[in-house]
Write an enzyme that holds these catalytic residues in place. Structure first.
Site, PDB file in Angstrom:
ATOM      1  N   ASN A  69      -5.785   2.958  10.920  1.00 38.35           N
ATOM      2  CA  ASN A  69      -5.344   2.092  11.385  1.00 38.35           C
ATOM      3  C   ASN A  69      -5.599   1.427  12.722  1.00 38.35           C
ATOM      4  O   ASN A  69      -4.323   0.080  13.712  1.00 38.35           O
ATOM      5  CB  ASN A  69      -3.965   2.038  10.730  1.00 38.35           C
ATOM      6  CG  ASN A  69      -3.342   3.360  10.509  1.00 38.35           C
ATOM      7  OD1 ASN A  69      -4.070   3.876  10.152  1.00 38.35           O
ATOM      8  ND2 ASN A  69      -2.312   2.923  11.276  1.00 38.35           N
ATOM      9  N   SER A 107      -3.337  -3.615   0.461  1.00 37.05           N
ATOM     10  CA  SER A 107      -2.107  -4.556   1.234  1.00 37.05           C
ATOM     11  C   SER A 107      -2.131  -5.570   1.323  1.00 37.05           C
ATOM     12  O   SER A 107      -3.923  -5.835   1.893  1.00 37.05           O
ATOM     13  CB  SER A 107      -1.452  -3.794   2.112  1.00 37.05           C
ATOM     14  OG  SER A 107      -0.636  -4.144   2.958  1.00 37.05           O
ATOM     15  N   ALA A 108      -1.770  -6.290   1.106  1.00 32.48           N
ATOM     16  CA  ALA A 108      -2.091  -7.904   1.092  1.00 32.48           C
ATOM     17  C   ALA A 108      -1.842  -8.532   2.702  1.00 32.48           C
ATOM     18  O   ALA A 108      -2.099  -9.543   3.012  1.00 32.48           O
ATOM     19  CB  ALA A 108      -1.127  -9.193   0.334  1.00 32.48           C
ATOM     20  N   HIS A 109      -0.275  -8.250   3.041  1.00 37.95           N
ATOM     21  CA  HIS A 109      -0.234  -8.693   4.350  1.00 37.95           C
ATOM     22  C   HIS A 109      -1.463  -8.104   5.579  1.00 37.95           C
ATOM     23  O   HIS A 109      -0.850  -7.977   6.907  1.00 37.95           O
ATOM     24  CB  HIS A 109       1.096  -8.054   4.586  1.00 37.95           C
ATOM     25  CG  HIS A 109       1.791  -6.652   4.958  1.00 37.95           C
ATOM     26  ND1 HIS A 109       1.222  -6.580   6.454  1.00 37.95           N
ATOM     27  CD2 HIS A 109       1.593  -5.961   5.093  1.00 37.95           C
ATOM     28  CE1 HIS A 109       1.904  -5.175   6.815  1.00 37.95           C
ATOM     29  NE2 HIS A 109       2.403  -5.110   5.660  1.00 37.95           N
ATOM     30  N   CYS A 121       7.272   5.435  17.576  1.00 38.03           N
ATOM     31  CA  CYS A 121       8.427   6.034  18.267  1.00 38.03           C
ATOM     32  C   CYS A 121       8.963   6.425  17.113  1.00 38.03           C
ATOM     33  O   CYS A 121       8.852   6.261  16.044  1.00 38.03           O
ATOM     34  CB  CYS A 121       9.520   5.196  18.239  1.00 38.03           C
ATOM     35  SG  CYS A 121       9.296   4.364  19.676  1.00 38.03           S
ATOM     36  N   GLN A 124      -6.455  -0.946   5.398  1.00 38.17           N
ATOM     37  CA  GLN A 124      -7.216  -1.863   6.366  1.00 38.17           C
ATOM     38  C   GLN A 124      -8.781  -2.508   6.154  1.00 38.17           C
ATOM     39  O   GLN A 124      -9.595  -3.687   6.632  1.00 38.17           O
ATOM     40  CB  GLN A 124      -7.687  -0.565   7.224  1.00 38.17           C
ATOM     41  CG  GLN A 124      -6.033  -0.591   8.323  1.00 38.17           C
ATOM     42  CD  GLN A 124      -5.399  -1.531   9.723  1.00 38.17           C
ATOM     43  OE1 GLN A 124      -6.312  -2.527   8.853  1.00 38.17           O
ATOM     44  NE2 GLN A 124      -3.625  -1.590   9.473  1.00 38.17           N
ATOM     45  N   THR A 133       9.763  -6.467 -12.846  1.00 39.11           N
ATOM     46  CA  THR A 133       8.779  -8.340 -12.491  1.00 39.11           C
ATOM     47  C   THR A 133       8.519  -8.724 -12.508  1.00 39.11           C
ATOM     48  O   THR A 133       8.651  -8.053 -10.700  1.00 39.11           O
ATOM     49  CB  THR A 133      10.370  -9.256 -12.900  1.00 39.11           C
ATOM     50  OG1 THR A 133      10.946  -9.184 -14.089  1.00 39.11           O
ATOM     51  CG2 THR A 133      10.043 -10.559 -13.398  1.00 39.11           C
ATOM     52  N   ALA A 137       0.947  -0.851   0.018  1.00 36.29           N
ATOM     53  CA  ALA A 137       0.252   0.170   0.244  1.00 36.29           C
ATOM     54  C   ALA A 137       0.838   1.665   0.040  1.00 36.29           C
ATOM     55  O   ALA A 137       0.343   2.714  -0.461  1.00 36.29           O
ATOM     56  CB  ALA A 137      -0.951   0.073   1.153  1.00 36.29           C
ATOM     57  N   THR A 138       2.260   1.112   0.937  1.00 32.72           N
ATOM     58  CA  THR A 138       2.856   2.319   0.566  1.00 32.72           C
ATOM     59  C   THR A 138       3.316   2.879  -0.422  1.00 32.72           C
ATOM     60  O   THR A 138       3.099   3.879  -1.290  1.00 32.72           O
ATOM     61  CB  THR A 138       4.102   2.326   1.176  1.00 32.72           C
ATOM     62  OG1 THR A 138       3.787   1.574   2.900  1.00 32.72           O
ATOM     63  CG2 THR A 138       5.088   3.483   2.010  1.00 32.72           C
TER      64      THR A 138
HETATM   65  C1  LIG Z   1      -0.454  -0.811   6.247  1.00 30.83           C
HETATM   66  C2  LIG Z   1      -1.086   0.721   5.810  1.00 30.83           C
HETATM   67  C3  LIG Z   1      -0.203   0.662   4.884  1.00 30.83           C
HETATM   68  C4  LIG Z   1       0.920   0.886   4.592  1.00 30.83           C
HETATM   69  O1  LIG Z   1       0.847  -0.409   4.233  1.00 30.83           O
HETATM   70  P1  LIG Z   1       1.720  -1.052   3.755  1.00 30.83           P
HETATM   71  O2  LIG Z   1       1.585  -2.641   2.521  1.00 30.83           O
HETATM   72  O3  LIG Z   1       2.391  -1.853   4.683  1.00 30.83           O
HETATM   73  O4  LIG Z   1       3.055  -0.467   2.694  1.00 30.83           O
HETATM   74  C5  LIG Z   1      -1.262   2.037   4.558  1.00 30.83           C
HETATM   75  N1  LIG Z   1      -1.713   2.781   4.922  1.00 30.83           N
HETATM   76  C6  LIG Z   1      -2.820   1.714   6.454  1.00 30.83           C
HETATM   77  C7  LIG Z   1      -4.544   3.056   6.567  1.00 30.83           C
HETATM   78  C8  LIG Z   1      -2.329   1.006   6.465  1.00 30.83           C
HETATM   79  O5  LIG Z   1      -2.664   0.850   7.496  1.00 30.83           O
END
Ligand SMILES: *Cc1c(COP(=O)(O)O)cnc(C)c1O
Length: 386
Positions: A153, A201-203, A328, A181, A242, A73-74
């Site tokens: 988040n 974002s997949a994770h 932090c 999210q 790729t 997502a970043t």
């Molecule tokens: C985790 C998150 C991101 C960043 O996603 P990544 O896939 O870790 O780069 C951006 N926006 C929100 C709201 C998130 O929770």
């Protein structure tokens, strides 16, 4: 003998075993490069990528051709914001966003300000919601983009995306949504919500780390963006490089699982959250809920424990993985800017804990969590009184 309890599902989620299983053959057996057009190995990989594109498109109700793979997502957010700013320079330089956005949006906006953009950061109410009318009022002749997150988040608050999308389209301004999210957990419909760009974002949805997607609208209006990574012209030149086929397959599978399971999962997780909140409220006086009581992610509970500091609480419960209301930044601990934006005091922000409940949490884990948190809070409060 008790195992650790993971309640930090807004930070990241474990990979669903079904996702991993779908991915595995693409590491060893089907290792072709999807850009190899002239042999079997390439075709197999390319077919897997196209199926994944379809699976994402089905989940967010877009066309397959509107999906571009990124590293997360970043990167999607960077591509959307920078790509629009560079492409629409002649029309304007003004962006409207919200003070409680993720740093991926806010830090990118700060950088764009240094490049000559003007950015309006809208405030939120005490529950964390942004008023769509504020968005309307912030839009000027020079506005090219509005960027609002779907679900937050930290506090899980779900913004009125459909209403904001309608306003943006009435004013001919592009609308980007950070849906890291929400995709897979809440219904997302880029047509109904009138979204032009959507970051995934997949994770955060039981897929692997290192892969994400950007939806870019092709019709009404056709959105054009300036590529940020060049070289090879993959994905119609919008994002070269790729494709990591196993990760792409994993994201697709995570979306497929979400399409069929989202509703029942949301119900189950919401019941666990209510159990946690009721259990803690019964034993701990003066708990403060951060964020809107109902308009939030089913799995998110953010609470301030007045009188017990978040960091100390976390240190006192090594078996529970949660996150604090502070961050932090350059080795000093600062109160969360999201909680500050809701009008929370420093003390309230420092005493906040985010519980993120997910697919693999059980009722038994919630019971144990209530027990451990109550004991730890009581112990800390007693210490503080001395
Ligand atoms: C985790 C998150 C991101 C960043 O996603 P990544 O896939 O870790 O780069 C951006 N926006 C929100 C709201 C998130 O929770």
């Amino acid at each position: 003998m008790h195992s650790k309890i993971y309640l930090d599902n807004q930070a990241t989620t474990p990979v669903d075993p079904r996702v991993l299983e779908a991915m595995l053959p693409y590491f060893t057996e089907h290792y072709g490069n999807p850009a190899s057009r002239n042999h079997y190995f390439g075709w197999v990989a390319d077919e897997a990528v196209e199926i994944a594109r379809e699976q994402i498109a089905t989940l967010i109700r877009s066309a397959e051709k509107e999906i571009y793979f990124t590293s997360g997502a970043t990167e999607s957010i960077n591509l959307a914001l920078r790509g629009v700013v560079e492409m629409y320079r002649k029309q304007g330089n003004h962006i409207v966003t919200v003070a409680t956005e993720h740093k991926a949006v806010l830090d990118t906006c700060v950088d764009l300000e240094q490049q000559g953009c003007a950015v309006t950061y809208l405030s939120v109410d005490r529950t964390g919601l942004v008023d769509p009318e504020k968005v309307r009022k912030a839009i000027t002749d020079r506005t090219i983009l509005v960027s609002v997150m779907h679900a937050n988040n930290e506090i899980g608050v779900v913004q009125p995306i459909g209403e904001i999308g309608k306003i943006c389209h009435e004013q001919d301004v592009l609308f980007h949504v950070d849906a890291a999210q929400s995709v897979g957990k809440l219904p997302v419909d880029v047509q109904k919500m009138q979204i032009d760009l959507l970051s995934v974002s997949a994770h955060k949805m039981y897929g692997p780390k290192g892969i994400g997607a950007l939806y870019i609208r092709r019709k009404h209006p056709r959105v054009r963006i300036k590529p940020q990574i060049t070289g090879g012209g993959h994905q119609r030149g919008i994002r070269s490089g790729t494709l990591p086929v196993p990760l792409v397959v994993g994201l697709g599978e995570a979306c497929k699982i979400a399409v069929s399971g989202m509703e029942s999962e949301a119900k189950r997780i919401l019941a666990l959250r209510e159990k946690l909140y009721t259990g803690l409220s019964a034993e701990i006086p003066n708990l403060l809920l951060n964020g809107h009581p109902d308009r939030r992610l089913p799995g998110n509970l953010n609470l301030s424990f007045g009188g017990a500091e978040g960091e100390a609480l976390i240190m006192g419960m090594p078996d529970i993985a949660v996150s604090t209301g502070s961050a932090c930044t350059s080795s000093i601990i600062a109160p969360s800017y999201v909680l500050k934006a809701l009008g929370r005091t420093d003390d309230q922000a420092y005493s906040a804990i985010r519980f993120g409940i997910g697919r693999f949490n059980t009722a038994e884990e919630i019971d144990r969590t209530i027990d451990i948190v109550v004991k730890t809070v009581n112990r800390l409060k007693k210490l503080n009184r001395k």
